[in-house]
Motif scaffolding. Structure first.
Motif, short mmCIF file in Angstrom:
data_model
loop_
_atom_site.label_atom_id
_atom_site.label_comp_id
_atom_site.label_asym_id
_atom_site.label_seq_id
_atom_site.Cartn_x
_atom_site.Cartn_y
_atom_site.Cartn_z
N GLU A 36 0.84 -1.20 0.00
CA GLU A 36 0.00 0.00 0.00
C GLU A 36 0.87 1.25 0.00
O GLU A 36 2.07 1.20 0.29
N HIS B 186 -17.37 -1.26 3.86
CA HIS B 186 -17.84 -1.50 2.50
C HIS B 186 -18.83 -2.66 2.42
O HIS B 186 -18.70 -3.64 3.15
N SER C 21 -8.52 -5.84 10.11
CA SER C 21 -9.93 -5.94 9.70
C SER C 21 -10.76 -6.69 10.74
O SER C 21 -11.95 -6.43 10.90
N ILE D 175 -7.97 -8.69 -0.12
CA ILE D 175 -9.04 -7.83 -0.64
C ILE D 175 -9.77 -8.50 -1.81
O ILE D 175 -10.97 -8.35 -1.97
N TRP E 225 -11.64 -2.05 5.27
CA TRP E 225 -10.29 -1.98 4.71
C TRP E 225 -9.93 -0.51 4.52
O TRP E 225 -10.82 0.33 4.47
N ARG F 52 -9.55 3.00 3.48
CA ARG F 52 -10.53 3.65 2.61
C ARG F 52 -9.98 3.98 1.21
O ARG F 52 -10.63 3.74 0.20
N THR G 113 -9.15 1.03 -1.10
CA THR G 113 -10.37 0.35 -1.54
C THR G 113 -11.20 1.22 -2.48
O THR G 113 -12.11 0.73 -3.14
N LEU H 173 -12.24 0.16 -6.05
CA LEU H 173 -13.34 -0.82 -6.12
C LEU H 173 -14.70 -0.13 -5.99
O LEU H 173 -15.69 -0.59 -6.56
N PHE I 162 -17.75 -2.26 -4.94
CA PHE I 162 -18.10 -2.00 -3.54
C PHE I 162 -18.86 -0.68 -3.44
O PHE I 162 -18.75 0.18 -4.31
N ARG J 199 -19.27 2.23 -0.27
CA ARG J 199 -18.80 2.57 1.08
C ARG J 199 -19.93 3.19 1.88
O ARG J 199 -20.53 4.17 1.46
#
Length: 288
Positions: A11, A90, A117, A148, A165, A167, A170, A173, A179, A181
């Motif tokens: 990341e 999410h 998580s 993920i 996860w 923000r 993610t 997605l 996803f 949010r």
């Protein structure tokens, strides 16, 4: 050349490490720093430290504190990210759930037990229980999804209902309509620390001190690197404005963790029944 094995999540937080490695800064002082990406996250890295697969981990604070208290022979030597981690909550894009109240007594996808998580699901449930009835940390149900990608599969096919996860990682997605949010849940403490195996620390204090000096010099200057926002956006497949927002919210640290901060973390983990005892500061944190 001394070989040191280090791991972290793939990341944007960890780009400073890759820049130092790619620039040969560790090699210049006789260190072959071998990086391993661990998409499974903190629970997996705790196991890797226990098994001696790695010497150093850039790891979520709550996860390593829990694991050290649980017997992991490792120590925290420094805070890496001072600011909170912003966990996005999410659901699948076509999910019937649209608010936090809808998620009461549903199943949460987690990478593994002991991961961020997993632990943050308890923090979120406690937060919600203060605002509405029906949320109880004892009622949480989990589905292990490892990564993920596993979470995408679980939420899409309905074997889990929501997933927490980071923000910004993610966000692609969400942008792609995979996803949706619902809310955010920031950690109530500095989010990433640098942890090392005690055996490694005992025999390599000077080497570790060099490693910390190099990475700290880079993190101090990191936000001032020309076009760093564009580099991050390209490397981590992010929109430029999202990365710019993330940079504005993220603060790297070059300091050890203070006893009062560790006590606050332990108190909250204990209240949530994530740990059943509290550790001693000098056994969890080591000075370099």
């Amino acid at each position: 050349m001394k070989t040191i094995k280090i791991a972290g999540v793939p990341e944007h937080f960890n780009l400073p490490w890759h820049l130092c490695i790619d620039n040969g800064e560790f090699e210049q002082v006789g260190i072959d720093l071998q990086w391993t990406d661990v998409p499974e996250g903190t629970g997996k890295m705790c196991q890797m430290l226990r098994d001696g697969e790695i010497d150093i981990a850039i790891i979520l604070t709550e996860g390593i504190v829990k694991d050290i208290i649980g017997g992991n022979p490792s120590s925290i030597v420094q805070i890496y990210i001072e600011s909170p981690l912003i966990w996005g909550i999410h659901v699948a894009a076509n999910s019937k759930y649209h608010s936090m109240s809808d998620l009461k007594n549903t199943k949460v996808a987690i990478s593994r037990y002991g991961s961020g998580s997993h632990l943050m699901a308890y923090v979120n449930a406690q937060n919600q229980s203060r605002m509405m009835s029906g949320w109880n940390t004892n009622n949480l149900e989990f589905e292990i999804v490892n990564t993920i990608d596993g979470a995408v599969e679980a939420l899409t096919n309905g074997t889990a209902d929501y997933f927490m996860w980071e923000r910004f990682m993610t966000k692609p997605l969400v942008d792609k309509g995979i996803f949706r949010r619902i809310a955010d849940c920031p950690t109530p403490w500095p989010c990433f620390v640098i942890a090392v195996r005690n055996e490694f620390l005992e025999h390599n204090k000077q080497t570790l001190s060099l490693i910390l000096a190099i990475i700290n010099k880079t993190t101090i200057e990191f936000k001032d690197i020309p076009s760093i926002d564009r580099t991050l956006a390209s490397k981590y497949h992010q929109k430029l404005d999202d990365i710019q927002e993330w940079l504005s919210l993220t603060k790297w640290s070059q300091k050890p963790i203070e006893e009062k901060v560790l006590n606050n973390i332990q108190n909250q983990l204990f209240d949530l029944k994530i740990i059943d005892k509290k550790g001693i500061f000098a056994e969890i944190v080591k000075a370099v």
